[in-house]
Write an enzyme that holds these catalytic residues in place. Sequence first.
Site, PDB file in Angstrom:
ATOM      1  N   SER A 232      -2.900  -6.969   5.414  1.00  0.00           N
ATOM      2  CA  SER A 232      -4.001  -6.760   6.360  1.00  0.00           C
ATOM      3  C   SER A 232      -3.512  -6.784   7.808  1.00  0.00           C
ATOM      4  O   SER A 232      -2.711  -7.631   8.194  1.00  0.00           O
ATOM      5  CB  SER A 232      -5.047  -7.856   6.170  1.00  0.00           C
ATOM      6  N   LYS A 233      -4.040  -5.860   8.604  1.00  0.00           N
ATOM      7  CA  LYS A 233      -3.710  -5.832  10.026  1.00  0.00           C
ATOM      8  C   LYS A 233      -4.680  -6.699  10.832  1.00  0.00           C
ATOM      9  O   LYS A 233      -4.509  -6.900  12.029  1.00  0.00           O
ATOM     10  CB  LYS A 233      -3.790  -4.393  10.558  1.00  0.00           C
TER      11      LYS A 233
ATOM     12  N   LYS B 205     -16.966  -6.917  -0.417  1.00  0.00           N
ATOM     13  CA  LYS B 205     -18.055  -6.639   0.531  1.00  0.00           C
ATOM     14  C   LYS B 205     -19.439  -6.778  -0.104  1.00  0.00           C
ATOM     15  O   LYS B 205     -20.406  -7.085   0.582  1.00  0.00           O
ATOM     16  CB  LYS B 205     -17.895  -5.238   1.135  1.00  0.00           C
TER      17      LYS B 205
ATOM     18  N   GLY C 138     -18.273  12.411   0.888  1.00  0.00           N
ATOM     19  CA  GLY C 138     -18.293  11.179   0.104  1.00  0.00           C
ATOM     20  C   GLY C 138     -19.678  10.568   0.123  1.00  0.00           C
ATOM     21  O   GLY C 138     -20.459  10.775   1.075  1.00  0.00           O
ATOM     22  N   ALA C 139     -19.993   9.838  -0.945  1.00  0.00           N
ATOM     23  CA  ALA C 139     -21.301   9.178  -1.026  1.00  0.00           C
ATOM     24  C   ALA C 139     -21.153   7.810  -1.677  1.00  0.00           C
ATOM     25  O   ALA C 139     -22.067   7.312  -2.312  1.00  0.00           O
ATOM     26  CB  ALA C 139     -22.277  10.054  -1.810  1.00  0.00           C
TER      27      ALA C 139
ATOM     28  N   ARG D 257     -18.578  14.857  -4.671  1.00  0.00           N
ATOM     29  CA  ARG D 257     -18.203  15.385  -5.990  1.00  0.00           C
ATOM     30  C   ARG D 257     -19.388  15.256  -6.952  1.00  0.00           C
ATOM     31  O   ARG D 257     -19.785  16.229  -7.572  1.00  0.00           O
ATOM     32  CB  ARG D 257     -16.983  14.583  -6.480  1.00  0.00           C
TER      33      ARG D 257
ATOM     34  N   VAL E 155     -22.922  15.227  -6.937  1.00  0.00           N
ATOM     35  CA  VAL E 155     -23.902  15.586  -5.901  1.00  0.00           C
ATOM     36  C   VAL E 155     -25.144  14.698  -5.957  1.00  0.00           C
ATOM     37  O   VAL E 155     -25.780  14.445  -4.933  1.00  0.00           O
ATOM     38  CB  VAL E 155     -24.262  17.083  -5.965  1.00  0.00           C
TER      39      VAL E 155
ATOM     40  N   MET F  44     -11.196   8.293   7.344  1.00  0.00           N
ATOM     41  CA  MET F  44     -11.312   6.840   7.445  1.00  0.00           C
ATOM     42  C   MET F  44     -10.038   6.116   7.004  1.00  0.00           C
ATOM     43  O   MET F  44      -9.876   4.934   7.266  1.00  0.00           O
ATOM     44  CB  MET F  44     -12.490   6.349   6.603  1.00  0.00           C
TER      45      MET F  44
HETATM   46  P1  ATR Z   1     -15.545   3.417  -1.223  1.00  0.00           P
HETATM   47  O1  ATR Z   1     -16.001   2.021  -1.074  1.00  0.00           O
HETATM   48  O2  ATR Z   1     -14.137   3.662  -0.767  1.00  0.00           O
HETATM   49  O3  ATR Z   1     -16.506   4.389  -0.642  1.00  0.00           O
HETATM   50  P2  ATR Z   1     -16.580   4.180  -3.771  1.00  0.00           P
HETATM   51  O4  ATR Z   1     -17.883   3.554  -3.471  1.00  0.00           O
HETATM   52  O5  ATR Z   1     -15.983   4.043  -5.139  1.00  0.00           O
HETATM   53  O6  ATR Z   1     -15.454   3.661  -2.795  1.00  0.00           O
HETATM   54  O7  ATR Z   1     -16.722   5.733  -3.422  1.00  0.00           O
HETATM   55  C1  ATR Z   1     -15.649   6.612  -3.538  1.00  0.00           C
HETATM   56  C2  ATR Z   1     -16.059   7.971  -2.996  1.00  0.00           C
HETATM   57  O8  ATR Z   1     -14.922   8.851  -3.012  1.00  0.00           O
HETATM   58  C3  ATR Z   1     -17.122   8.667  -3.819  1.00  0.00           C
HETATM   59  O9  ATR Z   1     -17.870   9.497  -2.973  1.00  0.00           O
HETATM   60  C4  ATR Z   1     -16.272   9.477  -4.803  1.00  0.00           C
HETATM   61  O10 ATR Z   1     -16.932  10.580  -5.351  1.00  0.00           O
HETATM   62  P3  ATR Z   1     -17.865  10.398  -6.661  1.00  0.00           P
HETATM   63  O11 ATR Z   1     -19.128   9.753  -6.165  1.00  0.00           O
HETATM   64  O12 ATR Z   1     -18.078  11.778  -7.149  1.00  0.00           O
HETATM   65  O13 ATR Z   1     -17.077   9.529  -7.600  1.00  0.00           O
HETATM   66  C5  ATR Z   1     -15.194   9.953  -3.868  1.00  0.00           C
HETATM   67  N1  ATR Z   1     -13.947  10.339  -4.544  1.00  0.00           N
HETATM   68  C6  ATR Z   1     -13.026   9.522  -5.092  1.00  0.00           C
HETATM   69  N2  ATR Z   1     -11.979  10.222  -5.574  1.00  0.00           N
HETATM   70  C7  ATR Z   1     -12.251  11.538  -5.327  1.00  0.00           C
HETATM   71  C8  ATR Z   1     -11.561  12.759  -5.564  1.00  0.00           C
HETATM   72  N3  ATR Z   1     -10.363  12.778  -6.159  1.00  0.00           N
HETATM   73  N4  ATR Z   1     -12.135  13.896  -5.159  1.00  0.00           N
HETATM   74  C9  ATR Z   1     -13.329  13.884  -4.548  1.00  0.00           C
HETATM   75  N5  ATR Z   1     -14.043  12.767  -4.285  1.00  0.00           N
HETATM   76  C10 ATR Z   1     -13.509  11.610  -4.667  1.00  0.00           C
END
Ligand code: ATR
Length: 271
Positions: free
Chosen positions: A15-16, A66, A127-128, A152, A154, A217
């Site tokens: 950790s930084k 978290k 991302g979601a 990915r 939707v 990020m």
């Molecule tokens: P974080 O806390 O880092 O957001 P998370 O809640 O597991 O971790 O969410 C990961 C995100 O990265 C999601 O939006 C995931 O897409 P899915 O909801 O379809 O799983 C996305 N993600 C992870 N690996 C991916 C990949 N190889 N290509 C595209 N999207 C990816």
Amino acid sequence: MTDKYAVIGNPIAHSKSPAIHAAFAKQTNQEMTYEAIQAPLGGFADTVKQLIADGYQGVNVTVPFKFDAYEMATELNVLAQHAGAVNTLMFKQSSISGHNTDGLGMVRDIEENLAISLQGKRVLLLGAGGAAQGVLHPVLDKNPAVLTVANRSVEKAVAMVEKVKAQYPSVDLAAETFDQLNNAFDVIINATSASLNKASLPISDLVFADSCLAYDMMYGQETPFMAQAKANGAQVADGLGMLVEQAAEAFLLWRGVRPEAKAVIDKMRVS
Ligand code: ATR
């Protein structure tokens, strides 16, 4: 007695945050300590209880705790409620207050350090998951013209957008799959964890408007997303500034003084 703070995660060795907070403390003449503590998986609450008993004033919280921090907080500020996750805890006399400074940190990095206003801009959030959810409201609060969430899966993007639509009627909100994206954006934020596996995202080059900002990020290395953005002439930023700015927001909450993050970002970048 010197005030004590820490960051809790698992793993945490790299950790930084201790270096960042040490720099802030020096800069603002605050007498405090800040260390990195690894909690065992499933042992977050016990670790925090021990720190409270030992007189700590607050902690930052990182992966994978978290959501545990969110559960443990006895009061939540509005951004923590929206994010459904907590990255900063403040220990008070009879309460544990939970905050989420990730989104504020990212927006501040974009608007202050990179000097790009989000107001009126076309913003694409890739991302979601938890990271995307954490920045959604702070971005919307800056009043972009458009915010498209692409994911990915939707249905997760649709759910995210549906939840906030009524609250932000002036923003043109949409949810799409990656392959549906065929228009240009001024600010493109990668909040997926795809970069962790060095995976590229199946997004069209069309999303990168002339002189757009592509913000990942992740930090520490150029991701496939950053490489694609660069090839399309985008201004590219990684998440180091967000890391330092979210720490600055936590420091401000704890100490009541805002450190100058830019100097620390520059220092961390070379070290
Ligand atoms: P974080 O806390 O880092 O957001 P998370 O809640 O597991 O971790 O969410 C990961 C995100 O990265 C999601 O939006 C995931 O897409 P899915 O909801 O379809 O799983 C996305 N993600 C992870 N690996 C991916 C990949 N190889 N290509 C595209 N999207 C990816």
